[in-house]
Design an enzyme around this catalytic site. Structure first.
Site, PDB file in Angstrom:
ATOM      1  CD  GLU A 211      -2.779  -1.267   2.408  1.00 59.12           C
ATOM      2  OE1 GLU A 211      -3.841  -1.928   2.384  1.00 59.12           O
ATOM      3  OE2 GLU A 211      -2.305  -0.793   3.467  1.00 59.12           O
ATOM      4  CG  ASP A 280      -8.634  -6.600   9.200  1.00 57.66           C
ATOM      5  OD1 ASP A 280      -8.572  -5.422   8.825  1.00 57.66           O
ATOM      6  OD2 ASP A 280      -9.040  -7.524   8.465  1.00 57.66           O
TER       7      ASP A 280
END
Length: 343
Positions: A211, A280
């Site tokens: 990312e 997460d």
């Protein structure tokens, strides 16, 4: 006088006192399990005998489930469809408080379907994934979502923003919610697939390396100089307290203003079982640890341990406070033992 930071044990024990708000794109992770019967005569593909289907929370739902498994009282704010998948997703989110999740007619709950195949005596492996996008988003549904988020913010000790690119939570929408609520939560962690630089008021963020590369147009790989420039650039652009870049088998890199970069190696084995949803787990642990009084560096190490635990589990999984405490205690015992060994 400088306060002594709390120990890992005390930090983990404080998780149960925290009110965590998880907001973003709630996705149903569907796992279809099958047994390999034979090769098809119609095409060179395997024929699976159906075994079972499981639906677990994915996306923001996985962050919420991890925070709840670690002991926090979790409130979720998001959107699901008035469909069977949405109903199963809400049920799977328990014990998370889902009253903040809008159920909208005409909206289709996003689903990631993974088909896993194996033999009688072998572990089941993922053979294909099918993604069904959510939507469509209506102005009315977005307004209801933002209204519930504005009401929930003042009651939270920490907020995790989990933006998987579904379009529900945007930088502009986040600003509207902050203005409407009049609240600035003490800890705000942001995980955004495409819009990281647009969110205001974040405490820290936890992007993965790919990312960061896409955001800055760089290739990091094994080049620590590129990694250093990327981390410092993000710190400057975001104006936040820390940037924690997760790097898979290369571990993590923590960037703070005016402090040397902390390169954190992986813990445990690098022979992972499944990396699904590990990010997460990391953001949930990092956020809870910060809210419990840990420094960025100690919070990052706890998140690193949690990530090391969850990648050894199959599917979209969670880590409990007991598992995390056991892993940290084991490392400390090993470290003390190594120090006592004669040279």
């Amino acid at each position: 006088m400088t306060k002594t930071p709390p120990s890992y044990r005390r930090v983990i024990q404080r998780f149960s006192r925290l009110r965590a708000l998880v907001v973003g794109d709630f996705i149903a992770d569907e796992f279809i399990y099958g047994r390999i019967d034979r090769v098809s005569r119609e095409a060179p593909v395997l024929i699976l005998g159906y075994s079972a289907t499981e639906v677990v929370p994915g996306g923001a739902g996985n962050a919420a489930s991890n925070a709840a498994a670690l002991g926090a009282r979790v409130t979720a704010v998001g959107l699901v469809g008035r469909d069977s998948v949405g109903t199963r997703l809400l049920r799977a989110l328990r014990p998370t408080d889902v009253r903040g999740i809008v159920t909208a007619s005409g909206y289709v709950t996003p689903v990631k379907t993974r088909i896993l195949a194996g033999g009688v005596h072998s572990a089941k492996q993922q053979v294909v994934r099918i993604d069904r996008a959510g939507g469509p988003l209506t102005p009315a549904a977005v307004r209801r979502f933002e209204s519930r988020l504005a009401r929930a913010l003042p009651r939270a000790d920490l907020v995790i923003v989990s933006d998987y690119g579904g379009g529900l939570i945007t930088a502009d929408g986040w600003r509207r919610v902050l203005a409407a609520s009049g609240a600035r939560p003490p800890i705000v962690l942001v995980d955004s697939r495409y819009g990281l630089t647009g969110f205001d008021g974040m405490t820290a963020c936890t992007p993965n390396e790919s990312e960061v590369e896409a955001l800055l147009g760089v290739r990091i790989g094994d080049d620590r100089d590129v990694l250093e420039r990327a981390g410092r650039t993000l710190l400057q652009r975001l104006g936040c307290g820390a940037v924690l870049i997760t790097r898979g088998s290369r571990g993590m890199a923590l960037f703070e203003p005016d402090r040397p970069t902390d390169h954190i190696p992986i813990v445990g084995s690098d022979e992972v079982a499944d990396v699904t949803g590990a990010g997460d787990t990391v953001i949930a642990t990092f956020a809870l640890a910060l809210a419990a009084g840990a420094s960025f560096r100690d919070a990052a190490r706890l998140a690193n341990h949690a990530g090391g635990i969850v990648v050894m589990k199959r599917g979209t999984a969670t880590v409990t406070a007991a598992e995390l405490l056991s892993a940290v205690s084991k490392e400390r015992r090993t470290f003390r033992s190594a120090r006592k060994e004669p040279a």
